[in-house]
Design an enzyme around this catalytic site. Structure first.
Site, PDB file in Angstrom:
ATOM      1  N   LYS A 194       0.831  -1.209   0.000  1.00 60.84           N
ATOM      2  CA  LYS A 194       0.000   0.000   0.000  1.00 60.84           C
ATOM      3  C   LYS A 194       0.870   1.266   0.000  1.00 60.84           C
ATOM      4  CE  LYS A 194      -3.644  -2.429  -0.418  1.00 60.84           C
ATOM      5  NZ  LYS A 194      -4.417  -3.141   0.571  1.00 60.84           N
TER       6      LYS A 194
HETATM    7  C1  LIG Z   1      -5.538  -4.288   0.803  1.00 60.16           C
HETATM    8  C2  LIG Z   1      -6.998  -4.024   0.842  1.00 60.16           C
HETATM    9  C3  LIG Z   1      -7.772  -4.290   1.971  1.00 60.16           C
HETATM   10  C4  LIG Z   1      -7.229  -5.025   3.158  1.00 60.16           C
HETATM   11  O1  LIG Z   1      -6.124  -4.447   3.712  1.00 60.16           O
HETATM   12  P1  LIG Z   1      -5.280  -5.242   4.836  1.00 60.16           P
HETATM   13  O2  LIG Z   1      -4.544  -4.173   5.546  1.00 60.16           O
HETATM   14  O3  LIG Z   1      -4.399  -6.194   4.096  1.00 60.16           O
HETATM   15  O4  LIG Z   1      -6.269  -5.937   5.701  1.00 60.16           O
HETATM   16  C5  LIG Z   1      -9.086  -3.906   1.984  1.00 60.16           C
HETATM   17  N1  LIG Z   1      -9.648  -3.319   0.915  1.00 60.16           N
HETATM   18  C6  LIG Z   1      -8.966  -3.075  -0.213  1.00 60.16           C
HETATM   19  C7  LIG Z   1      -9.626  -2.395  -1.342  1.00 60.16           C
HETATM   20  C8  LIG Z   1      -7.618  -3.450  -0.296  1.00 60.16           C
HETATM   21  O5  LIG Z   1      -6.935  -3.258  -1.430  1.00 60.16           O
END
Ligand SMILES: *Cc1c(COP(=O)(O)O)cnc(C)c1O
Length: 384
Positions: free
Chosen positions: A184
């Site tokens: 991210k």
């Molecule tokens: C990555 C992601 C999540 C989950 O994030 P985590 O921190 O891995 O739990 C939720 N929604 C979207 C759209 C994502 O891309």
């Protein structure tokens, strides 16, 4: 892996993060504590909200938001299918039923008109996903959901820096969930943040994030001496801890630089791929500031080859890609458990067959973008 293999993503971590982690390790306090509290405070200020609750994932933040809003069996929660599995999984965890509404063809964000059709008397919440870091049309979504009294939660996993009509993501609805997963925009390895202006929701989420034991339980071994604590809810083990928060604080200092770098790379992609038949980029609305989390393109019929063949051809050229996303409702669990199938969300389903995300990360070079652009052009010209 070949030496020249271009990763789809690489996190940007430097000596600042290393130093911050070592400092926490040496402090003698490695779990939830002062660094976590500081990260929550700084992050809340960054998004212009009253409260931030540090948790161990965005998934946990989404789940906590639903539980804190009292969602459970007999309820329905509407979201769009162009998202990660967890957006819908957390609805299932509460005992509620996930309902999928279709997306806009050009942004792949929730279509407010489709949302209107998906609402029922049982709708208790809406989760709006800012896909690829492009904010949803929140005014319309809030207005449609508001007609049913359904609170909106932002899934802002992709959108840490984004703005909608000048207002930051995270501040646009009842609550929002951010992700600090490795791929991210800023990362703590694993991690997430729930933000809200709602005092009660914040308090309840903070309680549930740490077993449901009475507030500030993280201080129970602190210098103030032993204090009894009580279990007041069957909470979860979702707390962020100080090693994560120390990384997050350093990453947040760099968030603007990372953003500017990805924006530059996205503009280079835009220019390089402009007018290329067979590859369709997503639209960007003039009233948003996107976070440029991903560079998704759609391999259309004009390409003369399938999305999967296009991916294979990029992989043969040592270029890594991602697919964000194949629609959630067509995955086996959702088909089998809820009877969803093709035809439910035609726009999302067509996109789900075409989408591929090209490499994008802050330390990517112009030459690497040019290499991907060149490969795309070559593949489309040759049909392989
Ligand atoms: C990555 C992601 C999540 C989950 O994030 P985590 O921190 O891995 O739990 C939720 N929604 C979207 C759209 C994502 O891309």
């Amino acid at each position: 892996m070949a030496d020249d293999y271009l990763m789809f993503h690489r996190p940007s971590l430097g000596p600042e993060e290393e130093r911050a982690v070592v400092e926490v390790l040496r402090s003698g306090w490695i779990t939830t504590g002062p660094r976590t509290k500081e990260f929550e405070r700084v992050f809340a200020a960054y998004r212009g909200v009253a409260h931030a609750v540090g948790v161990n994932s965005c998934t946990a933040a989404l789940h906590l938001a639903l539980v804190a809003l009292g969602i459970g069996p007999g309820d329905e929660v509407v979201t769009s299918p162009i998202t990660f599995a967890s957006t819908a999984n957390v609805v299932v965890h509460t005992g509620a039923v996930p309902v999928f509404c279709d997306v806009q063809d050009d942004t792949l964000n929730m279509d407010p008109e489709a949302l209107r059709r998906a609402l029922t008397p049982r709708t208790r919440a809406v989760i709006a996903v800012h896909f690829a870091g492009h904010p949803c049309d929140m005014d319309e979504i809030l207005s449609v959901a508001g007609e049913r009294g359904a609170p909106v939660i932002e899934d802002a996993a992709h959108a840490v820096e984004a703005e909608y009509k000048g207002r930051p993501t995270g501040s646009l609805a009842r609550a929002a969930a951010f992700s600090f997963y490795a791929t991210k925009n800023i990362t703590t390895g694993e991690g997430g943040m729930l933000v809200t202006d709602d005092d009660d929701l914040a308090q309840r989420a903070a309680l549930l994030a740490l077993h449901g034991i009475s507030r500030d339980a993280w201080k129970r071994y602190g210098a103030e001496g032993y204090r009894h604590w009580d279990t007041v809810a069957a909470g979860y083990k979702y707390n962020m801890f100080d090693i994560q928060a120390a990384i997050g604080l350093e990453q947040l200092k760099k968030v603007g630089r990372f953003w500017a770098s990805r924006k530059h790379l996205v503009e280079r992609y835009d220019a390089g791929l402009a007018g290329l038949r067979g590859l369709r980029p997503l639209a960007r609305r003039p009233y948003v500031t996107a976070s440029y989390h991903l560079y998704p393109v759609r391999v259309t019929a004009a390409a003369g080859l399938s999305r999967d063949d296009f991916i294979a051809a990029l992989n043969r050229r040592s270029i890594g890609v991602g697919v964000h996303f194949r629609p959630v409702h067509l995955h086996p669990f959702y088909r089998e458990q809820f009877g969803f199938g093709p035809g439910l969300c035609p726009v999302a389903e067509e996109a789900g067959e075409q989408l591929v995300s090209l490499p994008l990360f802050p330390d990517m070079t112009d030459a690497e973008v040019d290499r991907v652009v060149g490969a795309c052009r070559e593949i489309l010209a040759a049909g392989a």
